[in-house]
Design a protein around this motif. Structure first.
Motif, PDB file in Angstrom:
ATOM      1  N   UNK A 121      39.214  43.460  37.753  1.00  0.00           N
ATOM      2  CA  UNK A 121      39.283  43.280  39.206  1.00  0.00           C
ATOM      3  C   UNK A 121      38.397  42.125  39.647  1.00  0.00           C
ATOM      4  N   UNK A 122      37.207  42.070  39.070  1.00  0.00           N
ATOM      5  CA  UNK A 122      36.292  40.973  39.386  1.00  0.00           C
ATOM      6  C   UNK A 122      36.882  39.627  38.969  1.00  0.00           C
ATOM      7  N   UNK A 123      37.474  39.577  37.780  1.00  0.00           N
ATOM      8  CA  UNK A 123      38.039  38.324  37.282  1.00  0.00           C
ATOM      9  C   UNK A 123      39.217  37.878  38.115  1.00  0.00           C
ATOM     10  N   UNK A 124      40.126  38.799  38.442  1.00  0.00           N
ATOM     11  CA  UNK A 124      41.276  38.434  39.257  1.00  0.00           C
ATOM     12  C   UNK A 124      40.831  37.948  40.633  1.00  0.00           C
ATOM     13  N   UNK A 125      39.861  38.653  41.211  1.00  0.00           N
ATOM     14  CA  UNK A 125      39.384  38.246  42.532  1.00  0.00           C
ATOM     15  C   UNK A 125      38.738  36.864  42.475  1.00  0.00           C
ATOM     16  N   UNK A 137      29.254  37.646  35.988  1.00  0.00           N
ATOM     17  CA  UNK A 137      30.250  37.563  34.927  1.00  0.00           C
ATOM     18  C   UNK A 137      29.671  38.032  33.603  1.00  0.00           C
ATOM     19  N   UNK A 138      28.425  37.672  33.335  1.00  0.00           N
ATOM     20  CA  UNK A 138      27.788  38.052  32.071  1.00  0.00           C
ATOM     21  C   UNK A 138      27.627  39.567  31.961  1.00  0.00           C
ATOM     22  N   UNK A 139      27.253  40.213  33.054  1.00  0.00           N
ATOM     23  CA  UNK A 139      27.109  41.670  33.049  1.00  0.00           C
ATOM     24  C   UNK A 139      28.452  42.333  32.744  1.00  0.00           C
ATOM     25  N   UNK A 140      29.532  41.828  33.343  1.00  0.00           N
ATOM     26  CA  UNK A 140      30.852  42.384  33.073  1.00  0.00           C
ATOM     27  C   UNK A 140      31.269  42.142  31.632  1.00  0.00           C
TER      28      UNK A 140
END
Length: 961
Positions: free
Chosen positions: A646-650, A566-569
């Motif tokens: 996309x990462x957050x929704x997933x 999450x931090x990288x995103x």
């Protein structure tokens, strides 16, 4: 004819078997527990089934429980709890009167109900005694108190309240004429309030086992005159929570209750200490030292967030049922407190209070030098240390012992541990005939004063799991301060108390790993040739979810929230955003801090290394950790907003994967960003002193800046990204709807398809999620939430046709998502370089202009209405004039009205409806804040009522194409 009457004795038939049928095998206490879950209507029906059920369903303690669970807010007692409940059901009076005529039955016996009835009507004349073993002191000096009692043991103090006006005026007869119409909170665990005259009427009529009592932490607001009737005794005036002013947690209570009322066994919140001064009546106290769980009490510690819950009988029940079981050497420290006496309860001490007659008292909790480190430890994430602080070694299990061994100094062989085989984190109850090993003592007793347990901060700190972190771990719900409030508190103490910095630093290391983050900061500063922070800047500051350090010229933000991926995103998205600002030369770039450097700090094989990173491509250290972004999202910013959303929704749709579902890695990743420090002050510090004109200018400023933000070009999603998203998620249906219908809308952009699918998933079990979030959300509204939300979220997109193509009538844009009062910087209008100028009388200039918007770590793309939610609720505090001023400067379309939305009755054509839906489905608990701001809406009967009150101004907005 004379009739002779012959006396015959007939045995009384036991009604239980015939009345209950197969339920006759269930104990009475279990039956009462089941009945407690029913509604008033169900109880009325069940009372007609049999004589036994009639008796059980008409029991007053049952109706008291049912009534208090039903009501939220003001209540007026009607002489009995059954009658009060029926009154709340709005039944005609003739039905209520009929229900008051009880039927009589023979052949009934229930020891369980009899004991409850006995406790409801027993007198307490024999409960008072004069030979208590709590020391009594007169005219004690501050030096003697701190030397002999503070943080050590309880003491009863005389003379501290002799000069208080409350000593003479705090009686029922004096208070009713003055405060009869004032509303006070009732008991600590209820959402109930009464006017004082109604409560006095209740006290005189009730025969409750555990009567309601006034326990109001806001009495200073509802009855400010009461604050003038007493002063904090000199020996208790050191209170480190004072620096928080209005933001400090609850700390003082007005306590009024009749005989039989009181507080069951507990440890005061946050391991604070307390003083309690009695003005009227008598109280019986029982106390045990830290770690000694009283007989009959069970402590539960949640393994996930460290939340503490205590199962305890009422204070009266404990003294009647459990106290007689204790051997003399196991009995608690006890006393009867008399009017004018003040009792001191040290940090961590268990105590139980029983009012022997009508009592009036005032009590305050505080943090001072003696208990400060204990309070900080209690705020640290994790559960093991919290359980040990309250239940001693009884709270340990095998997993906890492994944690202790990691944190233990080298002399492990000197650490004596009891035999622990329990798998659950649950404090065990030791019976009087057992010792702490579960074995009988030679004399058949167990001495509570002989625990192998030390209430020492260094000892207790060993039980803290240092692998858990303040910024990334679940926050315990019963903590006295929230995560952001904790950092604010420690920062203010650090700056304002230079002579106590050694103590404050130790507390900060316990609460938020301050030593770890300072070490990381030192590595970053060294790598970029920046000066090491001064003594004043050693603690992380700010209200955000990541460690932030503010130095003379620079600000360093270390991304930690949500874990490495999450931090990288977060950093990758922020860097992409800054790049976009420069490419289009947006005016917004003049109102955000200048970026000086960015990179990734990583700990590998015991040593720190740093790689500079501008957000482009995938650094080798990220590849080593297998943190590969989503497919099909482009190569320029692989961890930019496309991948992030996309990462957050997933992640949101699969919460079982936890905060970070990446593969385990031995490499610790900490992305960071260095920006130029802004001059001036944050809006939080200025809110109470700004003139209205400056606040209006702030609203206009935010309208201009959000306009610039929402006009920025944004990356669009590709169909391959949607396919990958569908494959990862495995969509089939949601809320009874075929998910594939979204894909059939071929003209709708991919990002909106994902957006709609996410909203549909969030709607699932929305009532259950809202119930867990905040007790301030009315239950009636929680039950109606699912029906209020759209059955088809495509209707929120305002879809229209143009040239035979379907288009979305809402703008998709960059959104900040966190426009709050701590993310807005302001400069003094008459200052040099933003430094506040002093006026002729030595004050600080009060005219300010907004200059910067901070903290873009929550950046995303989506419906621009989402940016209005935190801004309106937090910055504007719900002021519709400020929202109107904002919209005047904003001037962008929020939604295109379609012909189908022309009717005023069509909810999809109301912007207020869209905003309210997003509030209900919001990732954060915005509804909790909403109902705290609009307290009058807690009695709302519908979401439409809330919607129009909060967001009605949006419906007047003419920003439509």
């Amino acid at each position: 004819m004379e009739i002779l009457h012959q006396s015959h004795t007939f045995p009384i038939r036991d009604r239980r078997a015939d009345s209950l049928g197969d339920f006759k095998y269930i104990p009475d206490e279990i039956i009462c527990t089941i009945l407690d879950c029913l509604t008033p209507l169900d109880l009325a029906r069940l009372a007609c089934v049999s004589s036994f059920m009639y008796i059980f369903c008409n029991e007053e303690p049952l109706w008291m429980s049912v009534c208090l669970k039903k009501v939220s807010g003001h209540i007026q007692y009607k002489g009995s709890w059954q009658k009060t409940t029926l009154h709340l059901e709005n039944l005609p009076n003739e039905y209520i009167e009929f229900c008051r005529k009880p039927l009589q039955f023979d052949g009934f016996s229930s020891p369980f109900l009899y004991r409850r009835l006995y406790r409801c009507h027993t007198t307490l004349d024999g409960f008072s005694f004069d030979d208590g073993n709590v020391e009594r002191k007169n005219d004690i000096s501050a030096e003697q108190f701190h030397r002999e009692y503070d943080g050590i043991k309880p003491v009863l103090l005389n003379g501290l309240a002799d000069t208080w006006p409350a000593r003479k005026t705090w009686t029922i007869d004096h208070l009713v004429p003055k405060y009869g119409d004032t509303t006070f909170k009732i008991s600590s665990s209820l959402k109930v309030s009464m006017t004082f005259k109604d409560y006095v009427s209740y006290m005189k009529q009730q025969h409750d086992e555990d009567p309601l009592y006034i326990f109001d932490d806001k009495f200073g607001e509802s009855a400010p005159g009461l604050l003038k009737d007493y002063t904090v005794p000199q020996i208790f005036q050191e209170d480190f929570f004072d620096v928080l002013d209005k933001n400090r947690p609850s700390f003082r209570w007005l306590v009024i209750g009749p005989a039989r009322s009181g507080a069951s066994w507990h440890v005061d919140p946050g391991l604070t200490s307390a003083w309690n001064t009695l003005l009227c009546g008598r109280k019986r106290w029982a106390l045990y030292p830290p770690g000694t769980v009283p007989l009959g009490v069970t402590v539960h510690v949640d393994d996930d967030d460290g939340d503490i819950s205590v199962d305890s009988p009422s204070s009266l029940q404990w003294w009647l049922d459990f106290y007689p079981l204790l051997a003399d050497e196991n009995k608690p420290i006890e006393c009867t407190q008399l009017p004018g006496e003040t009792i001191f309860v040290p940090s961590g001490w268990w105590h139980c209070v029983l009012n022997l007659e009508t009592t009036i008292a005032v009590t305050q909790n505080f943090v001072n030098s003696r208990n400060f480190e204990f309070v900080c430890l209690d705020m640290a994430p994790g559960y093991c240390h919290r359980g040990v602080c309250r239940a001693g070694l009884l709270a340990l299990d095998e997993d906890s012992l492994e944690i202790v061994e990691k944190n233990m100094p080298c002399e492990k062989e000197n650490f004596r541990c009891i035999d622990l085989t329990m798998k659950e984190t649950k404090a065990r109850i030791l019976r009087p005939q057992q010792n702490e090993n579960g074995k009988e003592n030679a004399n058949g007793s167990y001495n509570v004063w002989e625990h192998d347990f030390s209430y020492d901060i260094n000892y207790l700190a060993m039980f803290r799991n240092r692998e858990l972190d303040h910024f990334t771990s679940p926050w315990c719900p019963d903590n006295s301060l929230r995560q952001r409030g904790l950092r604010e508190w420690l920062s203010r103490l650090w700056v304002g108390n230079p002579g106590k910095r050694e103590m404050i630093w130790k507390g900060a290391c316990l609460a938020l790993n301050a030593d770890k983050w300072l070490d990381c900061l030192g590595k970053i500063c060294f790598f970029h040739s920046l000066p090491f922070p001064s003594e004043n800047a050693k603690l992380p500051v700010g209200m955000g979810s990541n460690p932030v350090y503010v130095m003379d010229e620079y600000v360093v933000k270390i991304f930690a929230e949500g874990g490495p991926q999450s931090s990288i995103f977060d950093l990758g998205t922020e860097l992409e955003f800054y790049s976009t600002l420069s490419e289009v030369n947006s005016p917004l770039k003049n109102h955000i801090p200048n970026v000086l450097a960015s990179g990734i700090l990583h700990l590998e094989n015991g040593s720190y290394n740093i790689d500079s990173w501008d957000g482009k491509k995938v650094p080798d250290v990220i590849r080593k950790c297998n943190l590969i972004p989503e497919k099909g999202t482009g190569d320029v910013f692989p961890f930019g907003v496309q991948s992030k959303i996309l990462f957050t929704y997933r992640k949101d749709l699969s919460p079982e994967n936890g905060p970070d579902d990446s593969d385990e890695s031995t490499i610790v990743l900490l992305p960071y960003l260095i920006t130029k420090r802004c001059k001036g002050k944050i809006f939080t510090e200025l809110r109470d002193v700004l003139p209205w004109e400056d606040v209006l200018n702030l609203a206009s400023f935010l309208g201009e800046q959000l306009r610039s933000l929402h006009m920025l070009p944004y990356p669009s999603f590709s169909n391959s990204a949607l396919s990958d998203f569908e494959q990862n998620r495995g969509f089939s249906s949601a809320n009874g709807m075929d998910m594939e219908f979204v894909s059939n809308e071929s003209d709708i952009p991919v990002e909106w398809k994902i957006f709609v699918r996410t909203l549909m998933e969030k709607k699932k079990n929305v009532s259950g999620r809202l119930s867990k979030r905040s007790g301030s959300i009315p239950k009636t509204l929680i039950e109606k939430a699912e029906a209020y939300l759209p059955d088809d979220f495509l209707k929120l997109l305002s879809i229209y046709e143009e040239n035979g193509m379907k288009k979305v009538g809402k703008p998709w844009s960059w959104i900040h998502r966190d426009i709050m009062d701590d993310n807005i910087y302001m400069e003094c209008k008459s200052c040099s370089h933003g430094i506040p100028a002093t006026t002729s009388n030595g004050g600080v200039a009060k005219s300010w202009r907004p200059t910067y918007i901070l903290d873009f770590s929550n950046l995303a793309v989506g419906d621009s209405i989402n940016d209005l939610i935190p801004m309106h609720l937090d910055v504007f505090r719900g002021n519709s004039d400020l929202l109107k001023q904002f919209l005047k400067s904003y001037k962008l379309s929020l939604m295109r009205k379609t012909p189908q939305q022309g009717s005023d009755d069509d909810k999809y054509g109301r912007l207020s409806y869209h905003a309210m839906c997003f509030c209900i489905l919001h990732d954060e608990n915005v509804l909790g804040g909403l109902f705290k701001t609009w307290k009058e809406l807690r009695g709302a009967e519908s979401w439409e009522e809330v919607e129009l009150q909060v967001w009605g101004e949006l419906n007047n907005y003419e920003g439509f194409p």
